[in-house]
Design a protein around this motif. Structure first.
Motif, PDB file in Angstrom:
ATOM      1  N   GLY A 109      60.195   8.149  -1.097  1.00  0.00           N
ATOM      2  CA  GLY A 109      60.749   8.738   0.108  1.00  0.00           C
ATOM      3  C   GLY A 109      62.201   9.147  -0.062  1.00  0.00           C
ATOM      4  N   ARG A 110      62.698   9.977   0.858  1.00  0.00           N
ATOM      5  CA  ARG A 110      64.064  10.441   0.752  1.00  0.00           C
ATOM      6  C   ARG A 110      65.068   9.307   0.811  1.00  0.00           C
ATOM      7  NH1 ARG A 110      68.681  10.574   2.853  1.00  0.00           N
ATOM      8  NH2 ARG A 110      67.811   9.379   4.563  1.00  0.00           N
ATOM      9  N   SER A 111      64.779   8.283   1.643  1.00  0.00           N
ATOM     10  CA  SER A 111      65.736   7.175   1.763  1.00  0.00           C
ATOM     11  C   SER A 111      65.854   6.410   0.455  1.00  0.00           C
ATOM     12  CB  SER A 111      65.325   6.235   2.897  1.00  0.00           C
ATOM     13  OG  SER A 111      64.040   5.707   2.674  1.00  0.00           O
ATOM     14  N   ALA A 149      62.106  13.771  -3.517  1.00  0.00           N
ATOM     15  CA  ALA A 149      61.357  12.554  -3.174  1.00  0.00           C
ATOM     16  C   ALA A 149      59.852  12.666  -3.408  1.00  0.00           C
ATOM     17  CB  ALA A 149      61.656  12.134  -1.735  1.00  0.00           C
ATOM     18  N   GLN A 166      57.179   3.101  -1.070  1.00  0.00           N
ATOM     19  CA  GLN A 166      58.621   2.899  -1.243  1.00  0.00           C
ATOM     20  C   GLN A 166      58.922   1.454  -1.615  1.00  0.00           C
ATOM     21  OE1 GLN A 166      59.839   4.722   2.685  1.00  0.00           O
ATOM     22  NE2 GLN A 166      61.524   5.455   1.439  1.00  0.00           N
ATOM     23  N   HIS A 169      67.590  20.419  -6.793  1.00  0.00           N
ATOM     24  CA  HIS A 169      66.828  19.635  -5.830  1.00  0.00           C
ATOM     25  C   HIS A 169      67.745  19.023  -4.774  1.00  0.00           C
ATOM     26  CE1 HIS A 169      62.622  19.418  -7.050  1.00  0.00           C
ATOM     27  NE2 HIS A 169      62.999  19.352  -8.321  1.00  0.00           N
ATOM     28  N   THR A 170      67.240  18.945  -3.550  1.00  0.00           N
ATOM     29  CA  THR A 170      67.844  18.092  -2.534  1.00  0.00           C
ATOM     30  C   THR A 170      67.149  16.738  -2.604  1.00  0.00           C
ATOM     31  OG1 THR A 170      66.248  18.694  -0.827  1.00  0.00           O
ATOM     32  CG2 THR A 170      68.214  20.098  -1.054  1.00  0.00           C
ATOM     33  N   GLN A 171      67.692  15.763  -1.887  1.00  0.00           N
ATOM     34  CA  GLN A 171      67.012  14.466  -1.830  1.00  0.00           C
ATOM     35  C   GLN A 171      65.631  14.616  -1.211  1.00  0.00           C
ATOM     36  OE1 GLN A 171      69.793  12.019   0.350  1.00  0.00           O
ATOM     37  NE2 GLN A 171      71.016  11.530  -1.474  1.00  0.00           N
ATOM     38  N   HIS A 172      65.517  15.460  -0.219  1.00  0.00           N
ATOM     39  CA  HIS A 172      64.223  15.679   0.443  1.00  0.00           C
ATOM     40  C   HIS A 172      63.218  16.322  -0.515  1.00  0.00           C
ATOM     41  CE1 HIS A 172      64.855  14.511   4.631  1.00  0.00           C
ATOM     42  NE2 HIS A 172      66.091  14.980   4.531  1.00  0.00           N
ATOM     43  N   SER A 173      63.645  17.295  -1.304  1.00  0.00           N
ATOM     44  CA  SER A 173      62.689  17.989  -2.164  1.00  0.00           C
ATOM     45  C   SER A 173      62.310  17.162  -3.390  1.00  0.00           C
ATOM     46  CB  SER A 173      63.266  19.340  -2.615  1.00  0.00           C
ATOM     47  OG  SER A 173      64.393  19.171  -3.471  1.00  0.00           O
ATOM     48  N   GLN A 186      53.133   5.504   2.848  1.00  0.00           N
ATOM     49  CA  GLN A 186      54.435   5.946   2.349  1.00  0.00           C
ATOM     50  C   GLN A 186      55.426   4.787   2.306  1.00  0.00           C
ATOM     51  OE1 GLN A 186      55.625   9.196   4.871  1.00  0.00           O
ATOM     52  NE2 GLN A 186      53.930  10.512   4.244  1.00  0.00           N
TER      53      GLN A 186
END
Length: 458
Positions: free
Chosen positions: A39-41, A33, A372, A27-31, A368
């Motif tokens: 969220g990615r952050s 989240a 978070q 996984h990436t952070q984007h995938s 969203q």
């Protein structure tokens, strides 16, 4: 005993474990989240130990990354370490206040044999209550008259007004911090009478004191006045909130307290956002900036108000830029930072970003942001959680999602009743009106029935 550096390192180590498991799972952070409802952050900040989401986040990560509960178990260990440090720090502070005794013989003589009795004192430190049995003599030695009255009843002795012990400033600061903690647990209705009583005591000492001590008491009085304004607002008494906040600003400026002056201007901007004079939000935020605070968390809070001022003008680009400033400043504080503006964390800024996007007509983006924020929101701050659940409900309703809106509103209503918050109740009632267009939805029917049955409904 754990120290703050050890706690910070533990959070960073936990974040690194998340990063390792994420990468191993491809996984990436984007995938990752969206699969863990954040969220990615949030992923990015958590992996470097900057953000500390609640246990539900780690449970979802365990499930998605197939880690057999390793992350949730590690989270529990870090929380236990953090609580150990906070308990030790709170105990040390409480012990120090009880051992700061002076003039024991004089106090014993003034109060006669009653000084040998024992009393039970409930101390609140880092959100944990503990009851301590101490002799009345020791308590009288440690706590000056004004604070004594709030603990065991009665008015401060008349002699206290003649000579003011400088230590009383610290005692009023400690008492205020206890009440702030208690406010998030029991609600403003139980706290405001005590706050008003203590304001009377502080004013009495301030009228007698001279020089630097008088200014210190005036600064203390300003902080208590702002607190009384916050409590009044939460009880729905906006006129009283206006009056107390004006008093706080006047006293902060008179005493030369630039930090608190900036903070009060920001609070005024915050209140103006939901008032008829919304056009003043940006001006008040700029007044807060001109006051020249050097405290990072206060500057973050001021940046949030500047952002909200841009939403009033409909300027989404300027809003995002100001929110980014606030988030950068909030992230530049450690997990142990306390004091003025310490509530202005990254979770708080996300909630305020949600408010802004909702005001700008982007409810799904707002949802969203609120999600978070709630992921990272401390469970002990129940009233604030209720407020942002109500705002989440409003965003879902604006997005045409009645089921999700009603579910969030019901959770908020439960917290409104627990904390006796008229502000949350009002926000949930507004969501109920928004959802009147969906009368056949079972969740909406349940919400309407709960609102009708609520003891807080006028």
């Amino acid at each position: 005993m754990a120290d703050p550096h050890e706690v910070s390192e533990a959070w960073r180590a936990l974040g690194q474990r998340l990063a390792d498991f994420r990468k191993a799972a491809g996984h990436t952070q984007h995938s990752l989240a969206p699969t863990v409802l954040t969220g990615r952050s949030t992923i990015a900040n958590t992996e470097v130990g900057r953000q500390h989401p609640d246990r539900g986040f780690w449970e979802r990560c365990d499930e998605v990354l197939d880690t057999d509960g390793a992350l949730a178990a590690a989270y529990d260990q870090v929380v236990a370490l953090q609580q150990q440090y906070r308990r030790a720090r709170g105990t040390a502070a409480f012990t120090a206040s009880l051992t700061a005794a002076k003039s024991a013989a004089l106090l014993s003589g003034a109060h006669g044999e009653a000084a040998d009795e024992t009393v039970i004192v409930t101390a609140v430190a880092d959100g944990h209550e503990r009851q301590v049995q101490v002799s009345r003599r020791a308590l009288l030695q440690a706590v000056p008259g004004g604070m004594m009255a709030s603990l065991i009843g009665g008015a401060p002795p008349a002699a206290a007004a003649r000579v003011v012990d400088p230590a009383i400033v610290e005692h009023f600061a400690v008492l205020r911090s206890v009440l702030v903690e208690s406010d998030s647990r029991v609600g403003a209705a139980a706290i405001l009478p005590t706050a008003r009583q203590q304001l009377g005591h502080i004013a009495g000492y301030r009228r007698t004191a001279r020089g630097g001590l008088r200014d210190a008491l005036l600064r203390t009085e300003a902080q208590w006045a702002e607190f009384a304004g916050w409590l009044s607002d939460d009880l729905g008494d906006r006129d009283a909130g206006d009056w107390w906040l004006a008093q706080a600003l006047s006293m902060a400026q008179e005493s030369g307290d630039t930090e608190f002056t900036a903070y009060v201007f920001a609070r005024m901007a915050q209140r103006a956002t939901d008032a008829a004079d919304q056009d003043r939000v940006l001006g008040l935020a700029r007044a807060a900036e001109r006051a020249g605070s050097i405290r990072t968390q206060v500057r973050a809070f001021v940046a949030v108000q500047r952002a909200q001022g841009h939403t009033v003008e409909g300027d989404s680009s300027a809003f995002q830029a100001a929110i980014d400033d606030a988030q950068r400043l909030a992230a530049d504080t450690g997990p142990d930072d306390a004091g003025l503006g310490s509530f202005c964390t990254t979770a708080y800024v996300w909630a305020q970003e949600g408010d802004g996007w909702l005001r700008l007509g982007h409810p799904r983006t707002a949802v969203q942001c609120f999600r978070q924020s709630l992921d990272a929101w401390p469970e002990s701050y129940r009233r604030e959680r209720g407020r942002y659940l109500a705002r989440t409900a409003a965003a879902h309703a604006a997005a045409g999602e009645p089921q999700q809106a009603a579910a969030a509103a019901l959770a908020a209503l439960d917290l409104a009743c627990t904390t006796q918050s008229a502000r949350i109740q009002r926000d949930v009632a507004a969501v109920g009106r928004q959802l009147s267009a969906f009368p056949t939805e079972p969740e909406v029917q349940q919400l309407q029935a709960a609102l009708a049955a609520s003891p807080m409904t006028a």
